[in-house]
Write an enzyme that holds these catalytic residues in place. Structure first.
Site, short mmCIF file in Angstrom:
data_model
loop_
_atom_site.label_atom_id
_atom_site.label_comp_id
_atom_site.label_asym_id
_atom_site.label_seq_id
_atom_site.Cartn_x
_atom_site.Cartn_y
_atom_site.Cartn_z
N ARG A 159 0.82 -1.21 0.00
CA ARG A 159 0.00 0.00 0.00
C ARG A 159 0.86 1.27 0.00
NH1 ARG A 159 -2.26 -3.89 -0.73
NH2 ARG A 159 -4.20 -4.67 0.16
N SER A 233 -11.67 -0.99 3.26
CA SER A 233 -10.75 -1.33 4.34
C SER A 233 -10.12 -0.06 4.90
CB SER A 233 -9.66 -2.28 3.84
OG SER A 233 -10.23 -3.48 3.38
N GLU A 329 -5.31 2.96 6.23
CA GLU A 329 -5.01 2.90 4.81
C GLU A 329 -5.61 4.12 4.11
OE1 GLU A 329 -6.40 0.00 1.13
OE2 GLU A 329 -5.95 -0.90 3.08
#
Length: 333
Positions: A159, A233, A329
């Site tokens: 990520r 998420s 995230e």
């Protein structure tokens, strides 16, 4: 090119938060991206670059310029597909299969745009988009020049990319070149893919069947932002030293994990949050989804600050119980 003052960002974030920005710029061509770059160079206002808003939490009105790509278009040359940064990522996955190209099936239904895929290194079910990115084409804001940046130069990680780090705010991505495979090599050993295949009586899935399985799994676990505001998420899965994992596994033998390398294990953040009793709980109008603890939701009327307070409470409890820090995230503005 769109150039709008005092603009509502409600339809540009999937959390459903009605924050505003001082100025909104949207480009549809490389030339317009270069015009936007010139405006940014001359302006004294701060700016942020957004994609589809599926990885964004707005905590207040933004006193600056918001830039968005609406640059469309897809071309196929052999196994390579060049896509405009404003293309919807899942449309790219669907188009790749229709063109007989494979590899992105496990990334089906991930929300967001092509440009954001290259910034975030989106991933799911054992696949990451970095495995397919060949190059990123972008306008450098400081010079207005169109640059071609190789995948290696982006320094992709979990990520992460240089676009999120040292290059943040430096480029306007105009297109991304992906290289897929003419051969279908399914990845089935992540999450509950195999069990869902078995449930549906499928032993050797086609690429389209695997894509549909991924879509079914995601829809069963994740709320539709049109019905319940969320950014998918919210937390990254923490990667921890293997020694810490072994200590925790002695107390939690059923703890899921994925080996990263000889020294590190990845533990699902959703499992950690669930163990702390947060699944389905709320703090005011912000809550943790009742089917997937990794997802924070706007139950109606939540502000960005409400979601941040919930995030911090969840982080505190996970740290207290497991000694693990979990990090968002989502891009918090």
């Amino acid at each position: 090119m769109k150039d709008i003052r005092d603009y509502s960002l409600l339809r540009h974030n999937t959390f459903g938060i009605d924050a505003r920005c001082s100025r909104f710029l949207e480009f549809e061509t490389v030339q317009e991206a270069q015009q936007v770059a010139e405006i940014l160079r001359k302006s004294s206002l701060p700016y942020i670059i957004i994609g589809g808003g599926s990885n964004l939490l707005l905590t207040c009105d933004y006193q600056g310029i918001v830039v968005h790509s609406a640059l469309k278009g897809r071309t196929v040359n052999g196994c390579r597909m060049t896509c405009g940064s404003g293309e919807v990522w899942d449309d790219v996955v669907e188009a790749s299969l229709a063109s007989g190209l494979h590899g992105a099936e496990n990334l089906s239904l991930i929300p967001g745009d092509v440009g954001a895929s290259a910034v975030q290194n989106i991933g799911a079910y054992g696949a990451e988009v970095k495995d397919f990115i060949v190059e990123v084409q972008a306008v450098e804001i400081a010079t207005g020049q169109l640059r071609v940046i190789t995948s290696a130069e982006c320094q992709y990680g979990y990520r992460q990319s240089r676009f999120k780090g040292e290059w943040a705010g430096r480029f306007l991505i105009t297109s991304v070149v992906y290289e897929f495979s003419a051969e279908f090599r399914p990845r089935l050993d992540y999450g509950n893919i195999r069990s869902e295949l078995e449930r549906q009586g499928i032993s050797n899935p086609t690429a389209q069947q695997l894509r549909q399985i991924i879509i079914d799994i995601r829809r069963a676990k994740l709320p539709d932002p049109k019905e319940l505001g969320n950014a998918g998420s919210f937390f990254m899965n923490p990667v921890v030293p293997r020694q810490l994992y072994l200590q925790l596994a002695a107390s939690y033998p059923d703890m899921p994990h994925y080996t990263v390398d000889a020294e590190h294990e990845k533990i699902p953040a959703g499992w950690l949050i669930d163990q702390c009793g947060w699944k389905g709980r709320s703090m005011g109008p912000a809550g943790v989804h009742d089917r997937q603890a990794l997802v924070l939701v706007n139950r109606g009327g939540a502000t960005g600050q409400d979601v941040v307070r919930l995030c911090q409470a969840v982080q505190h409890d996970v740290r207290q119980r497991f000694g693990i820090d979990i990090h968002p995230e989502v891009n918090i503005i």
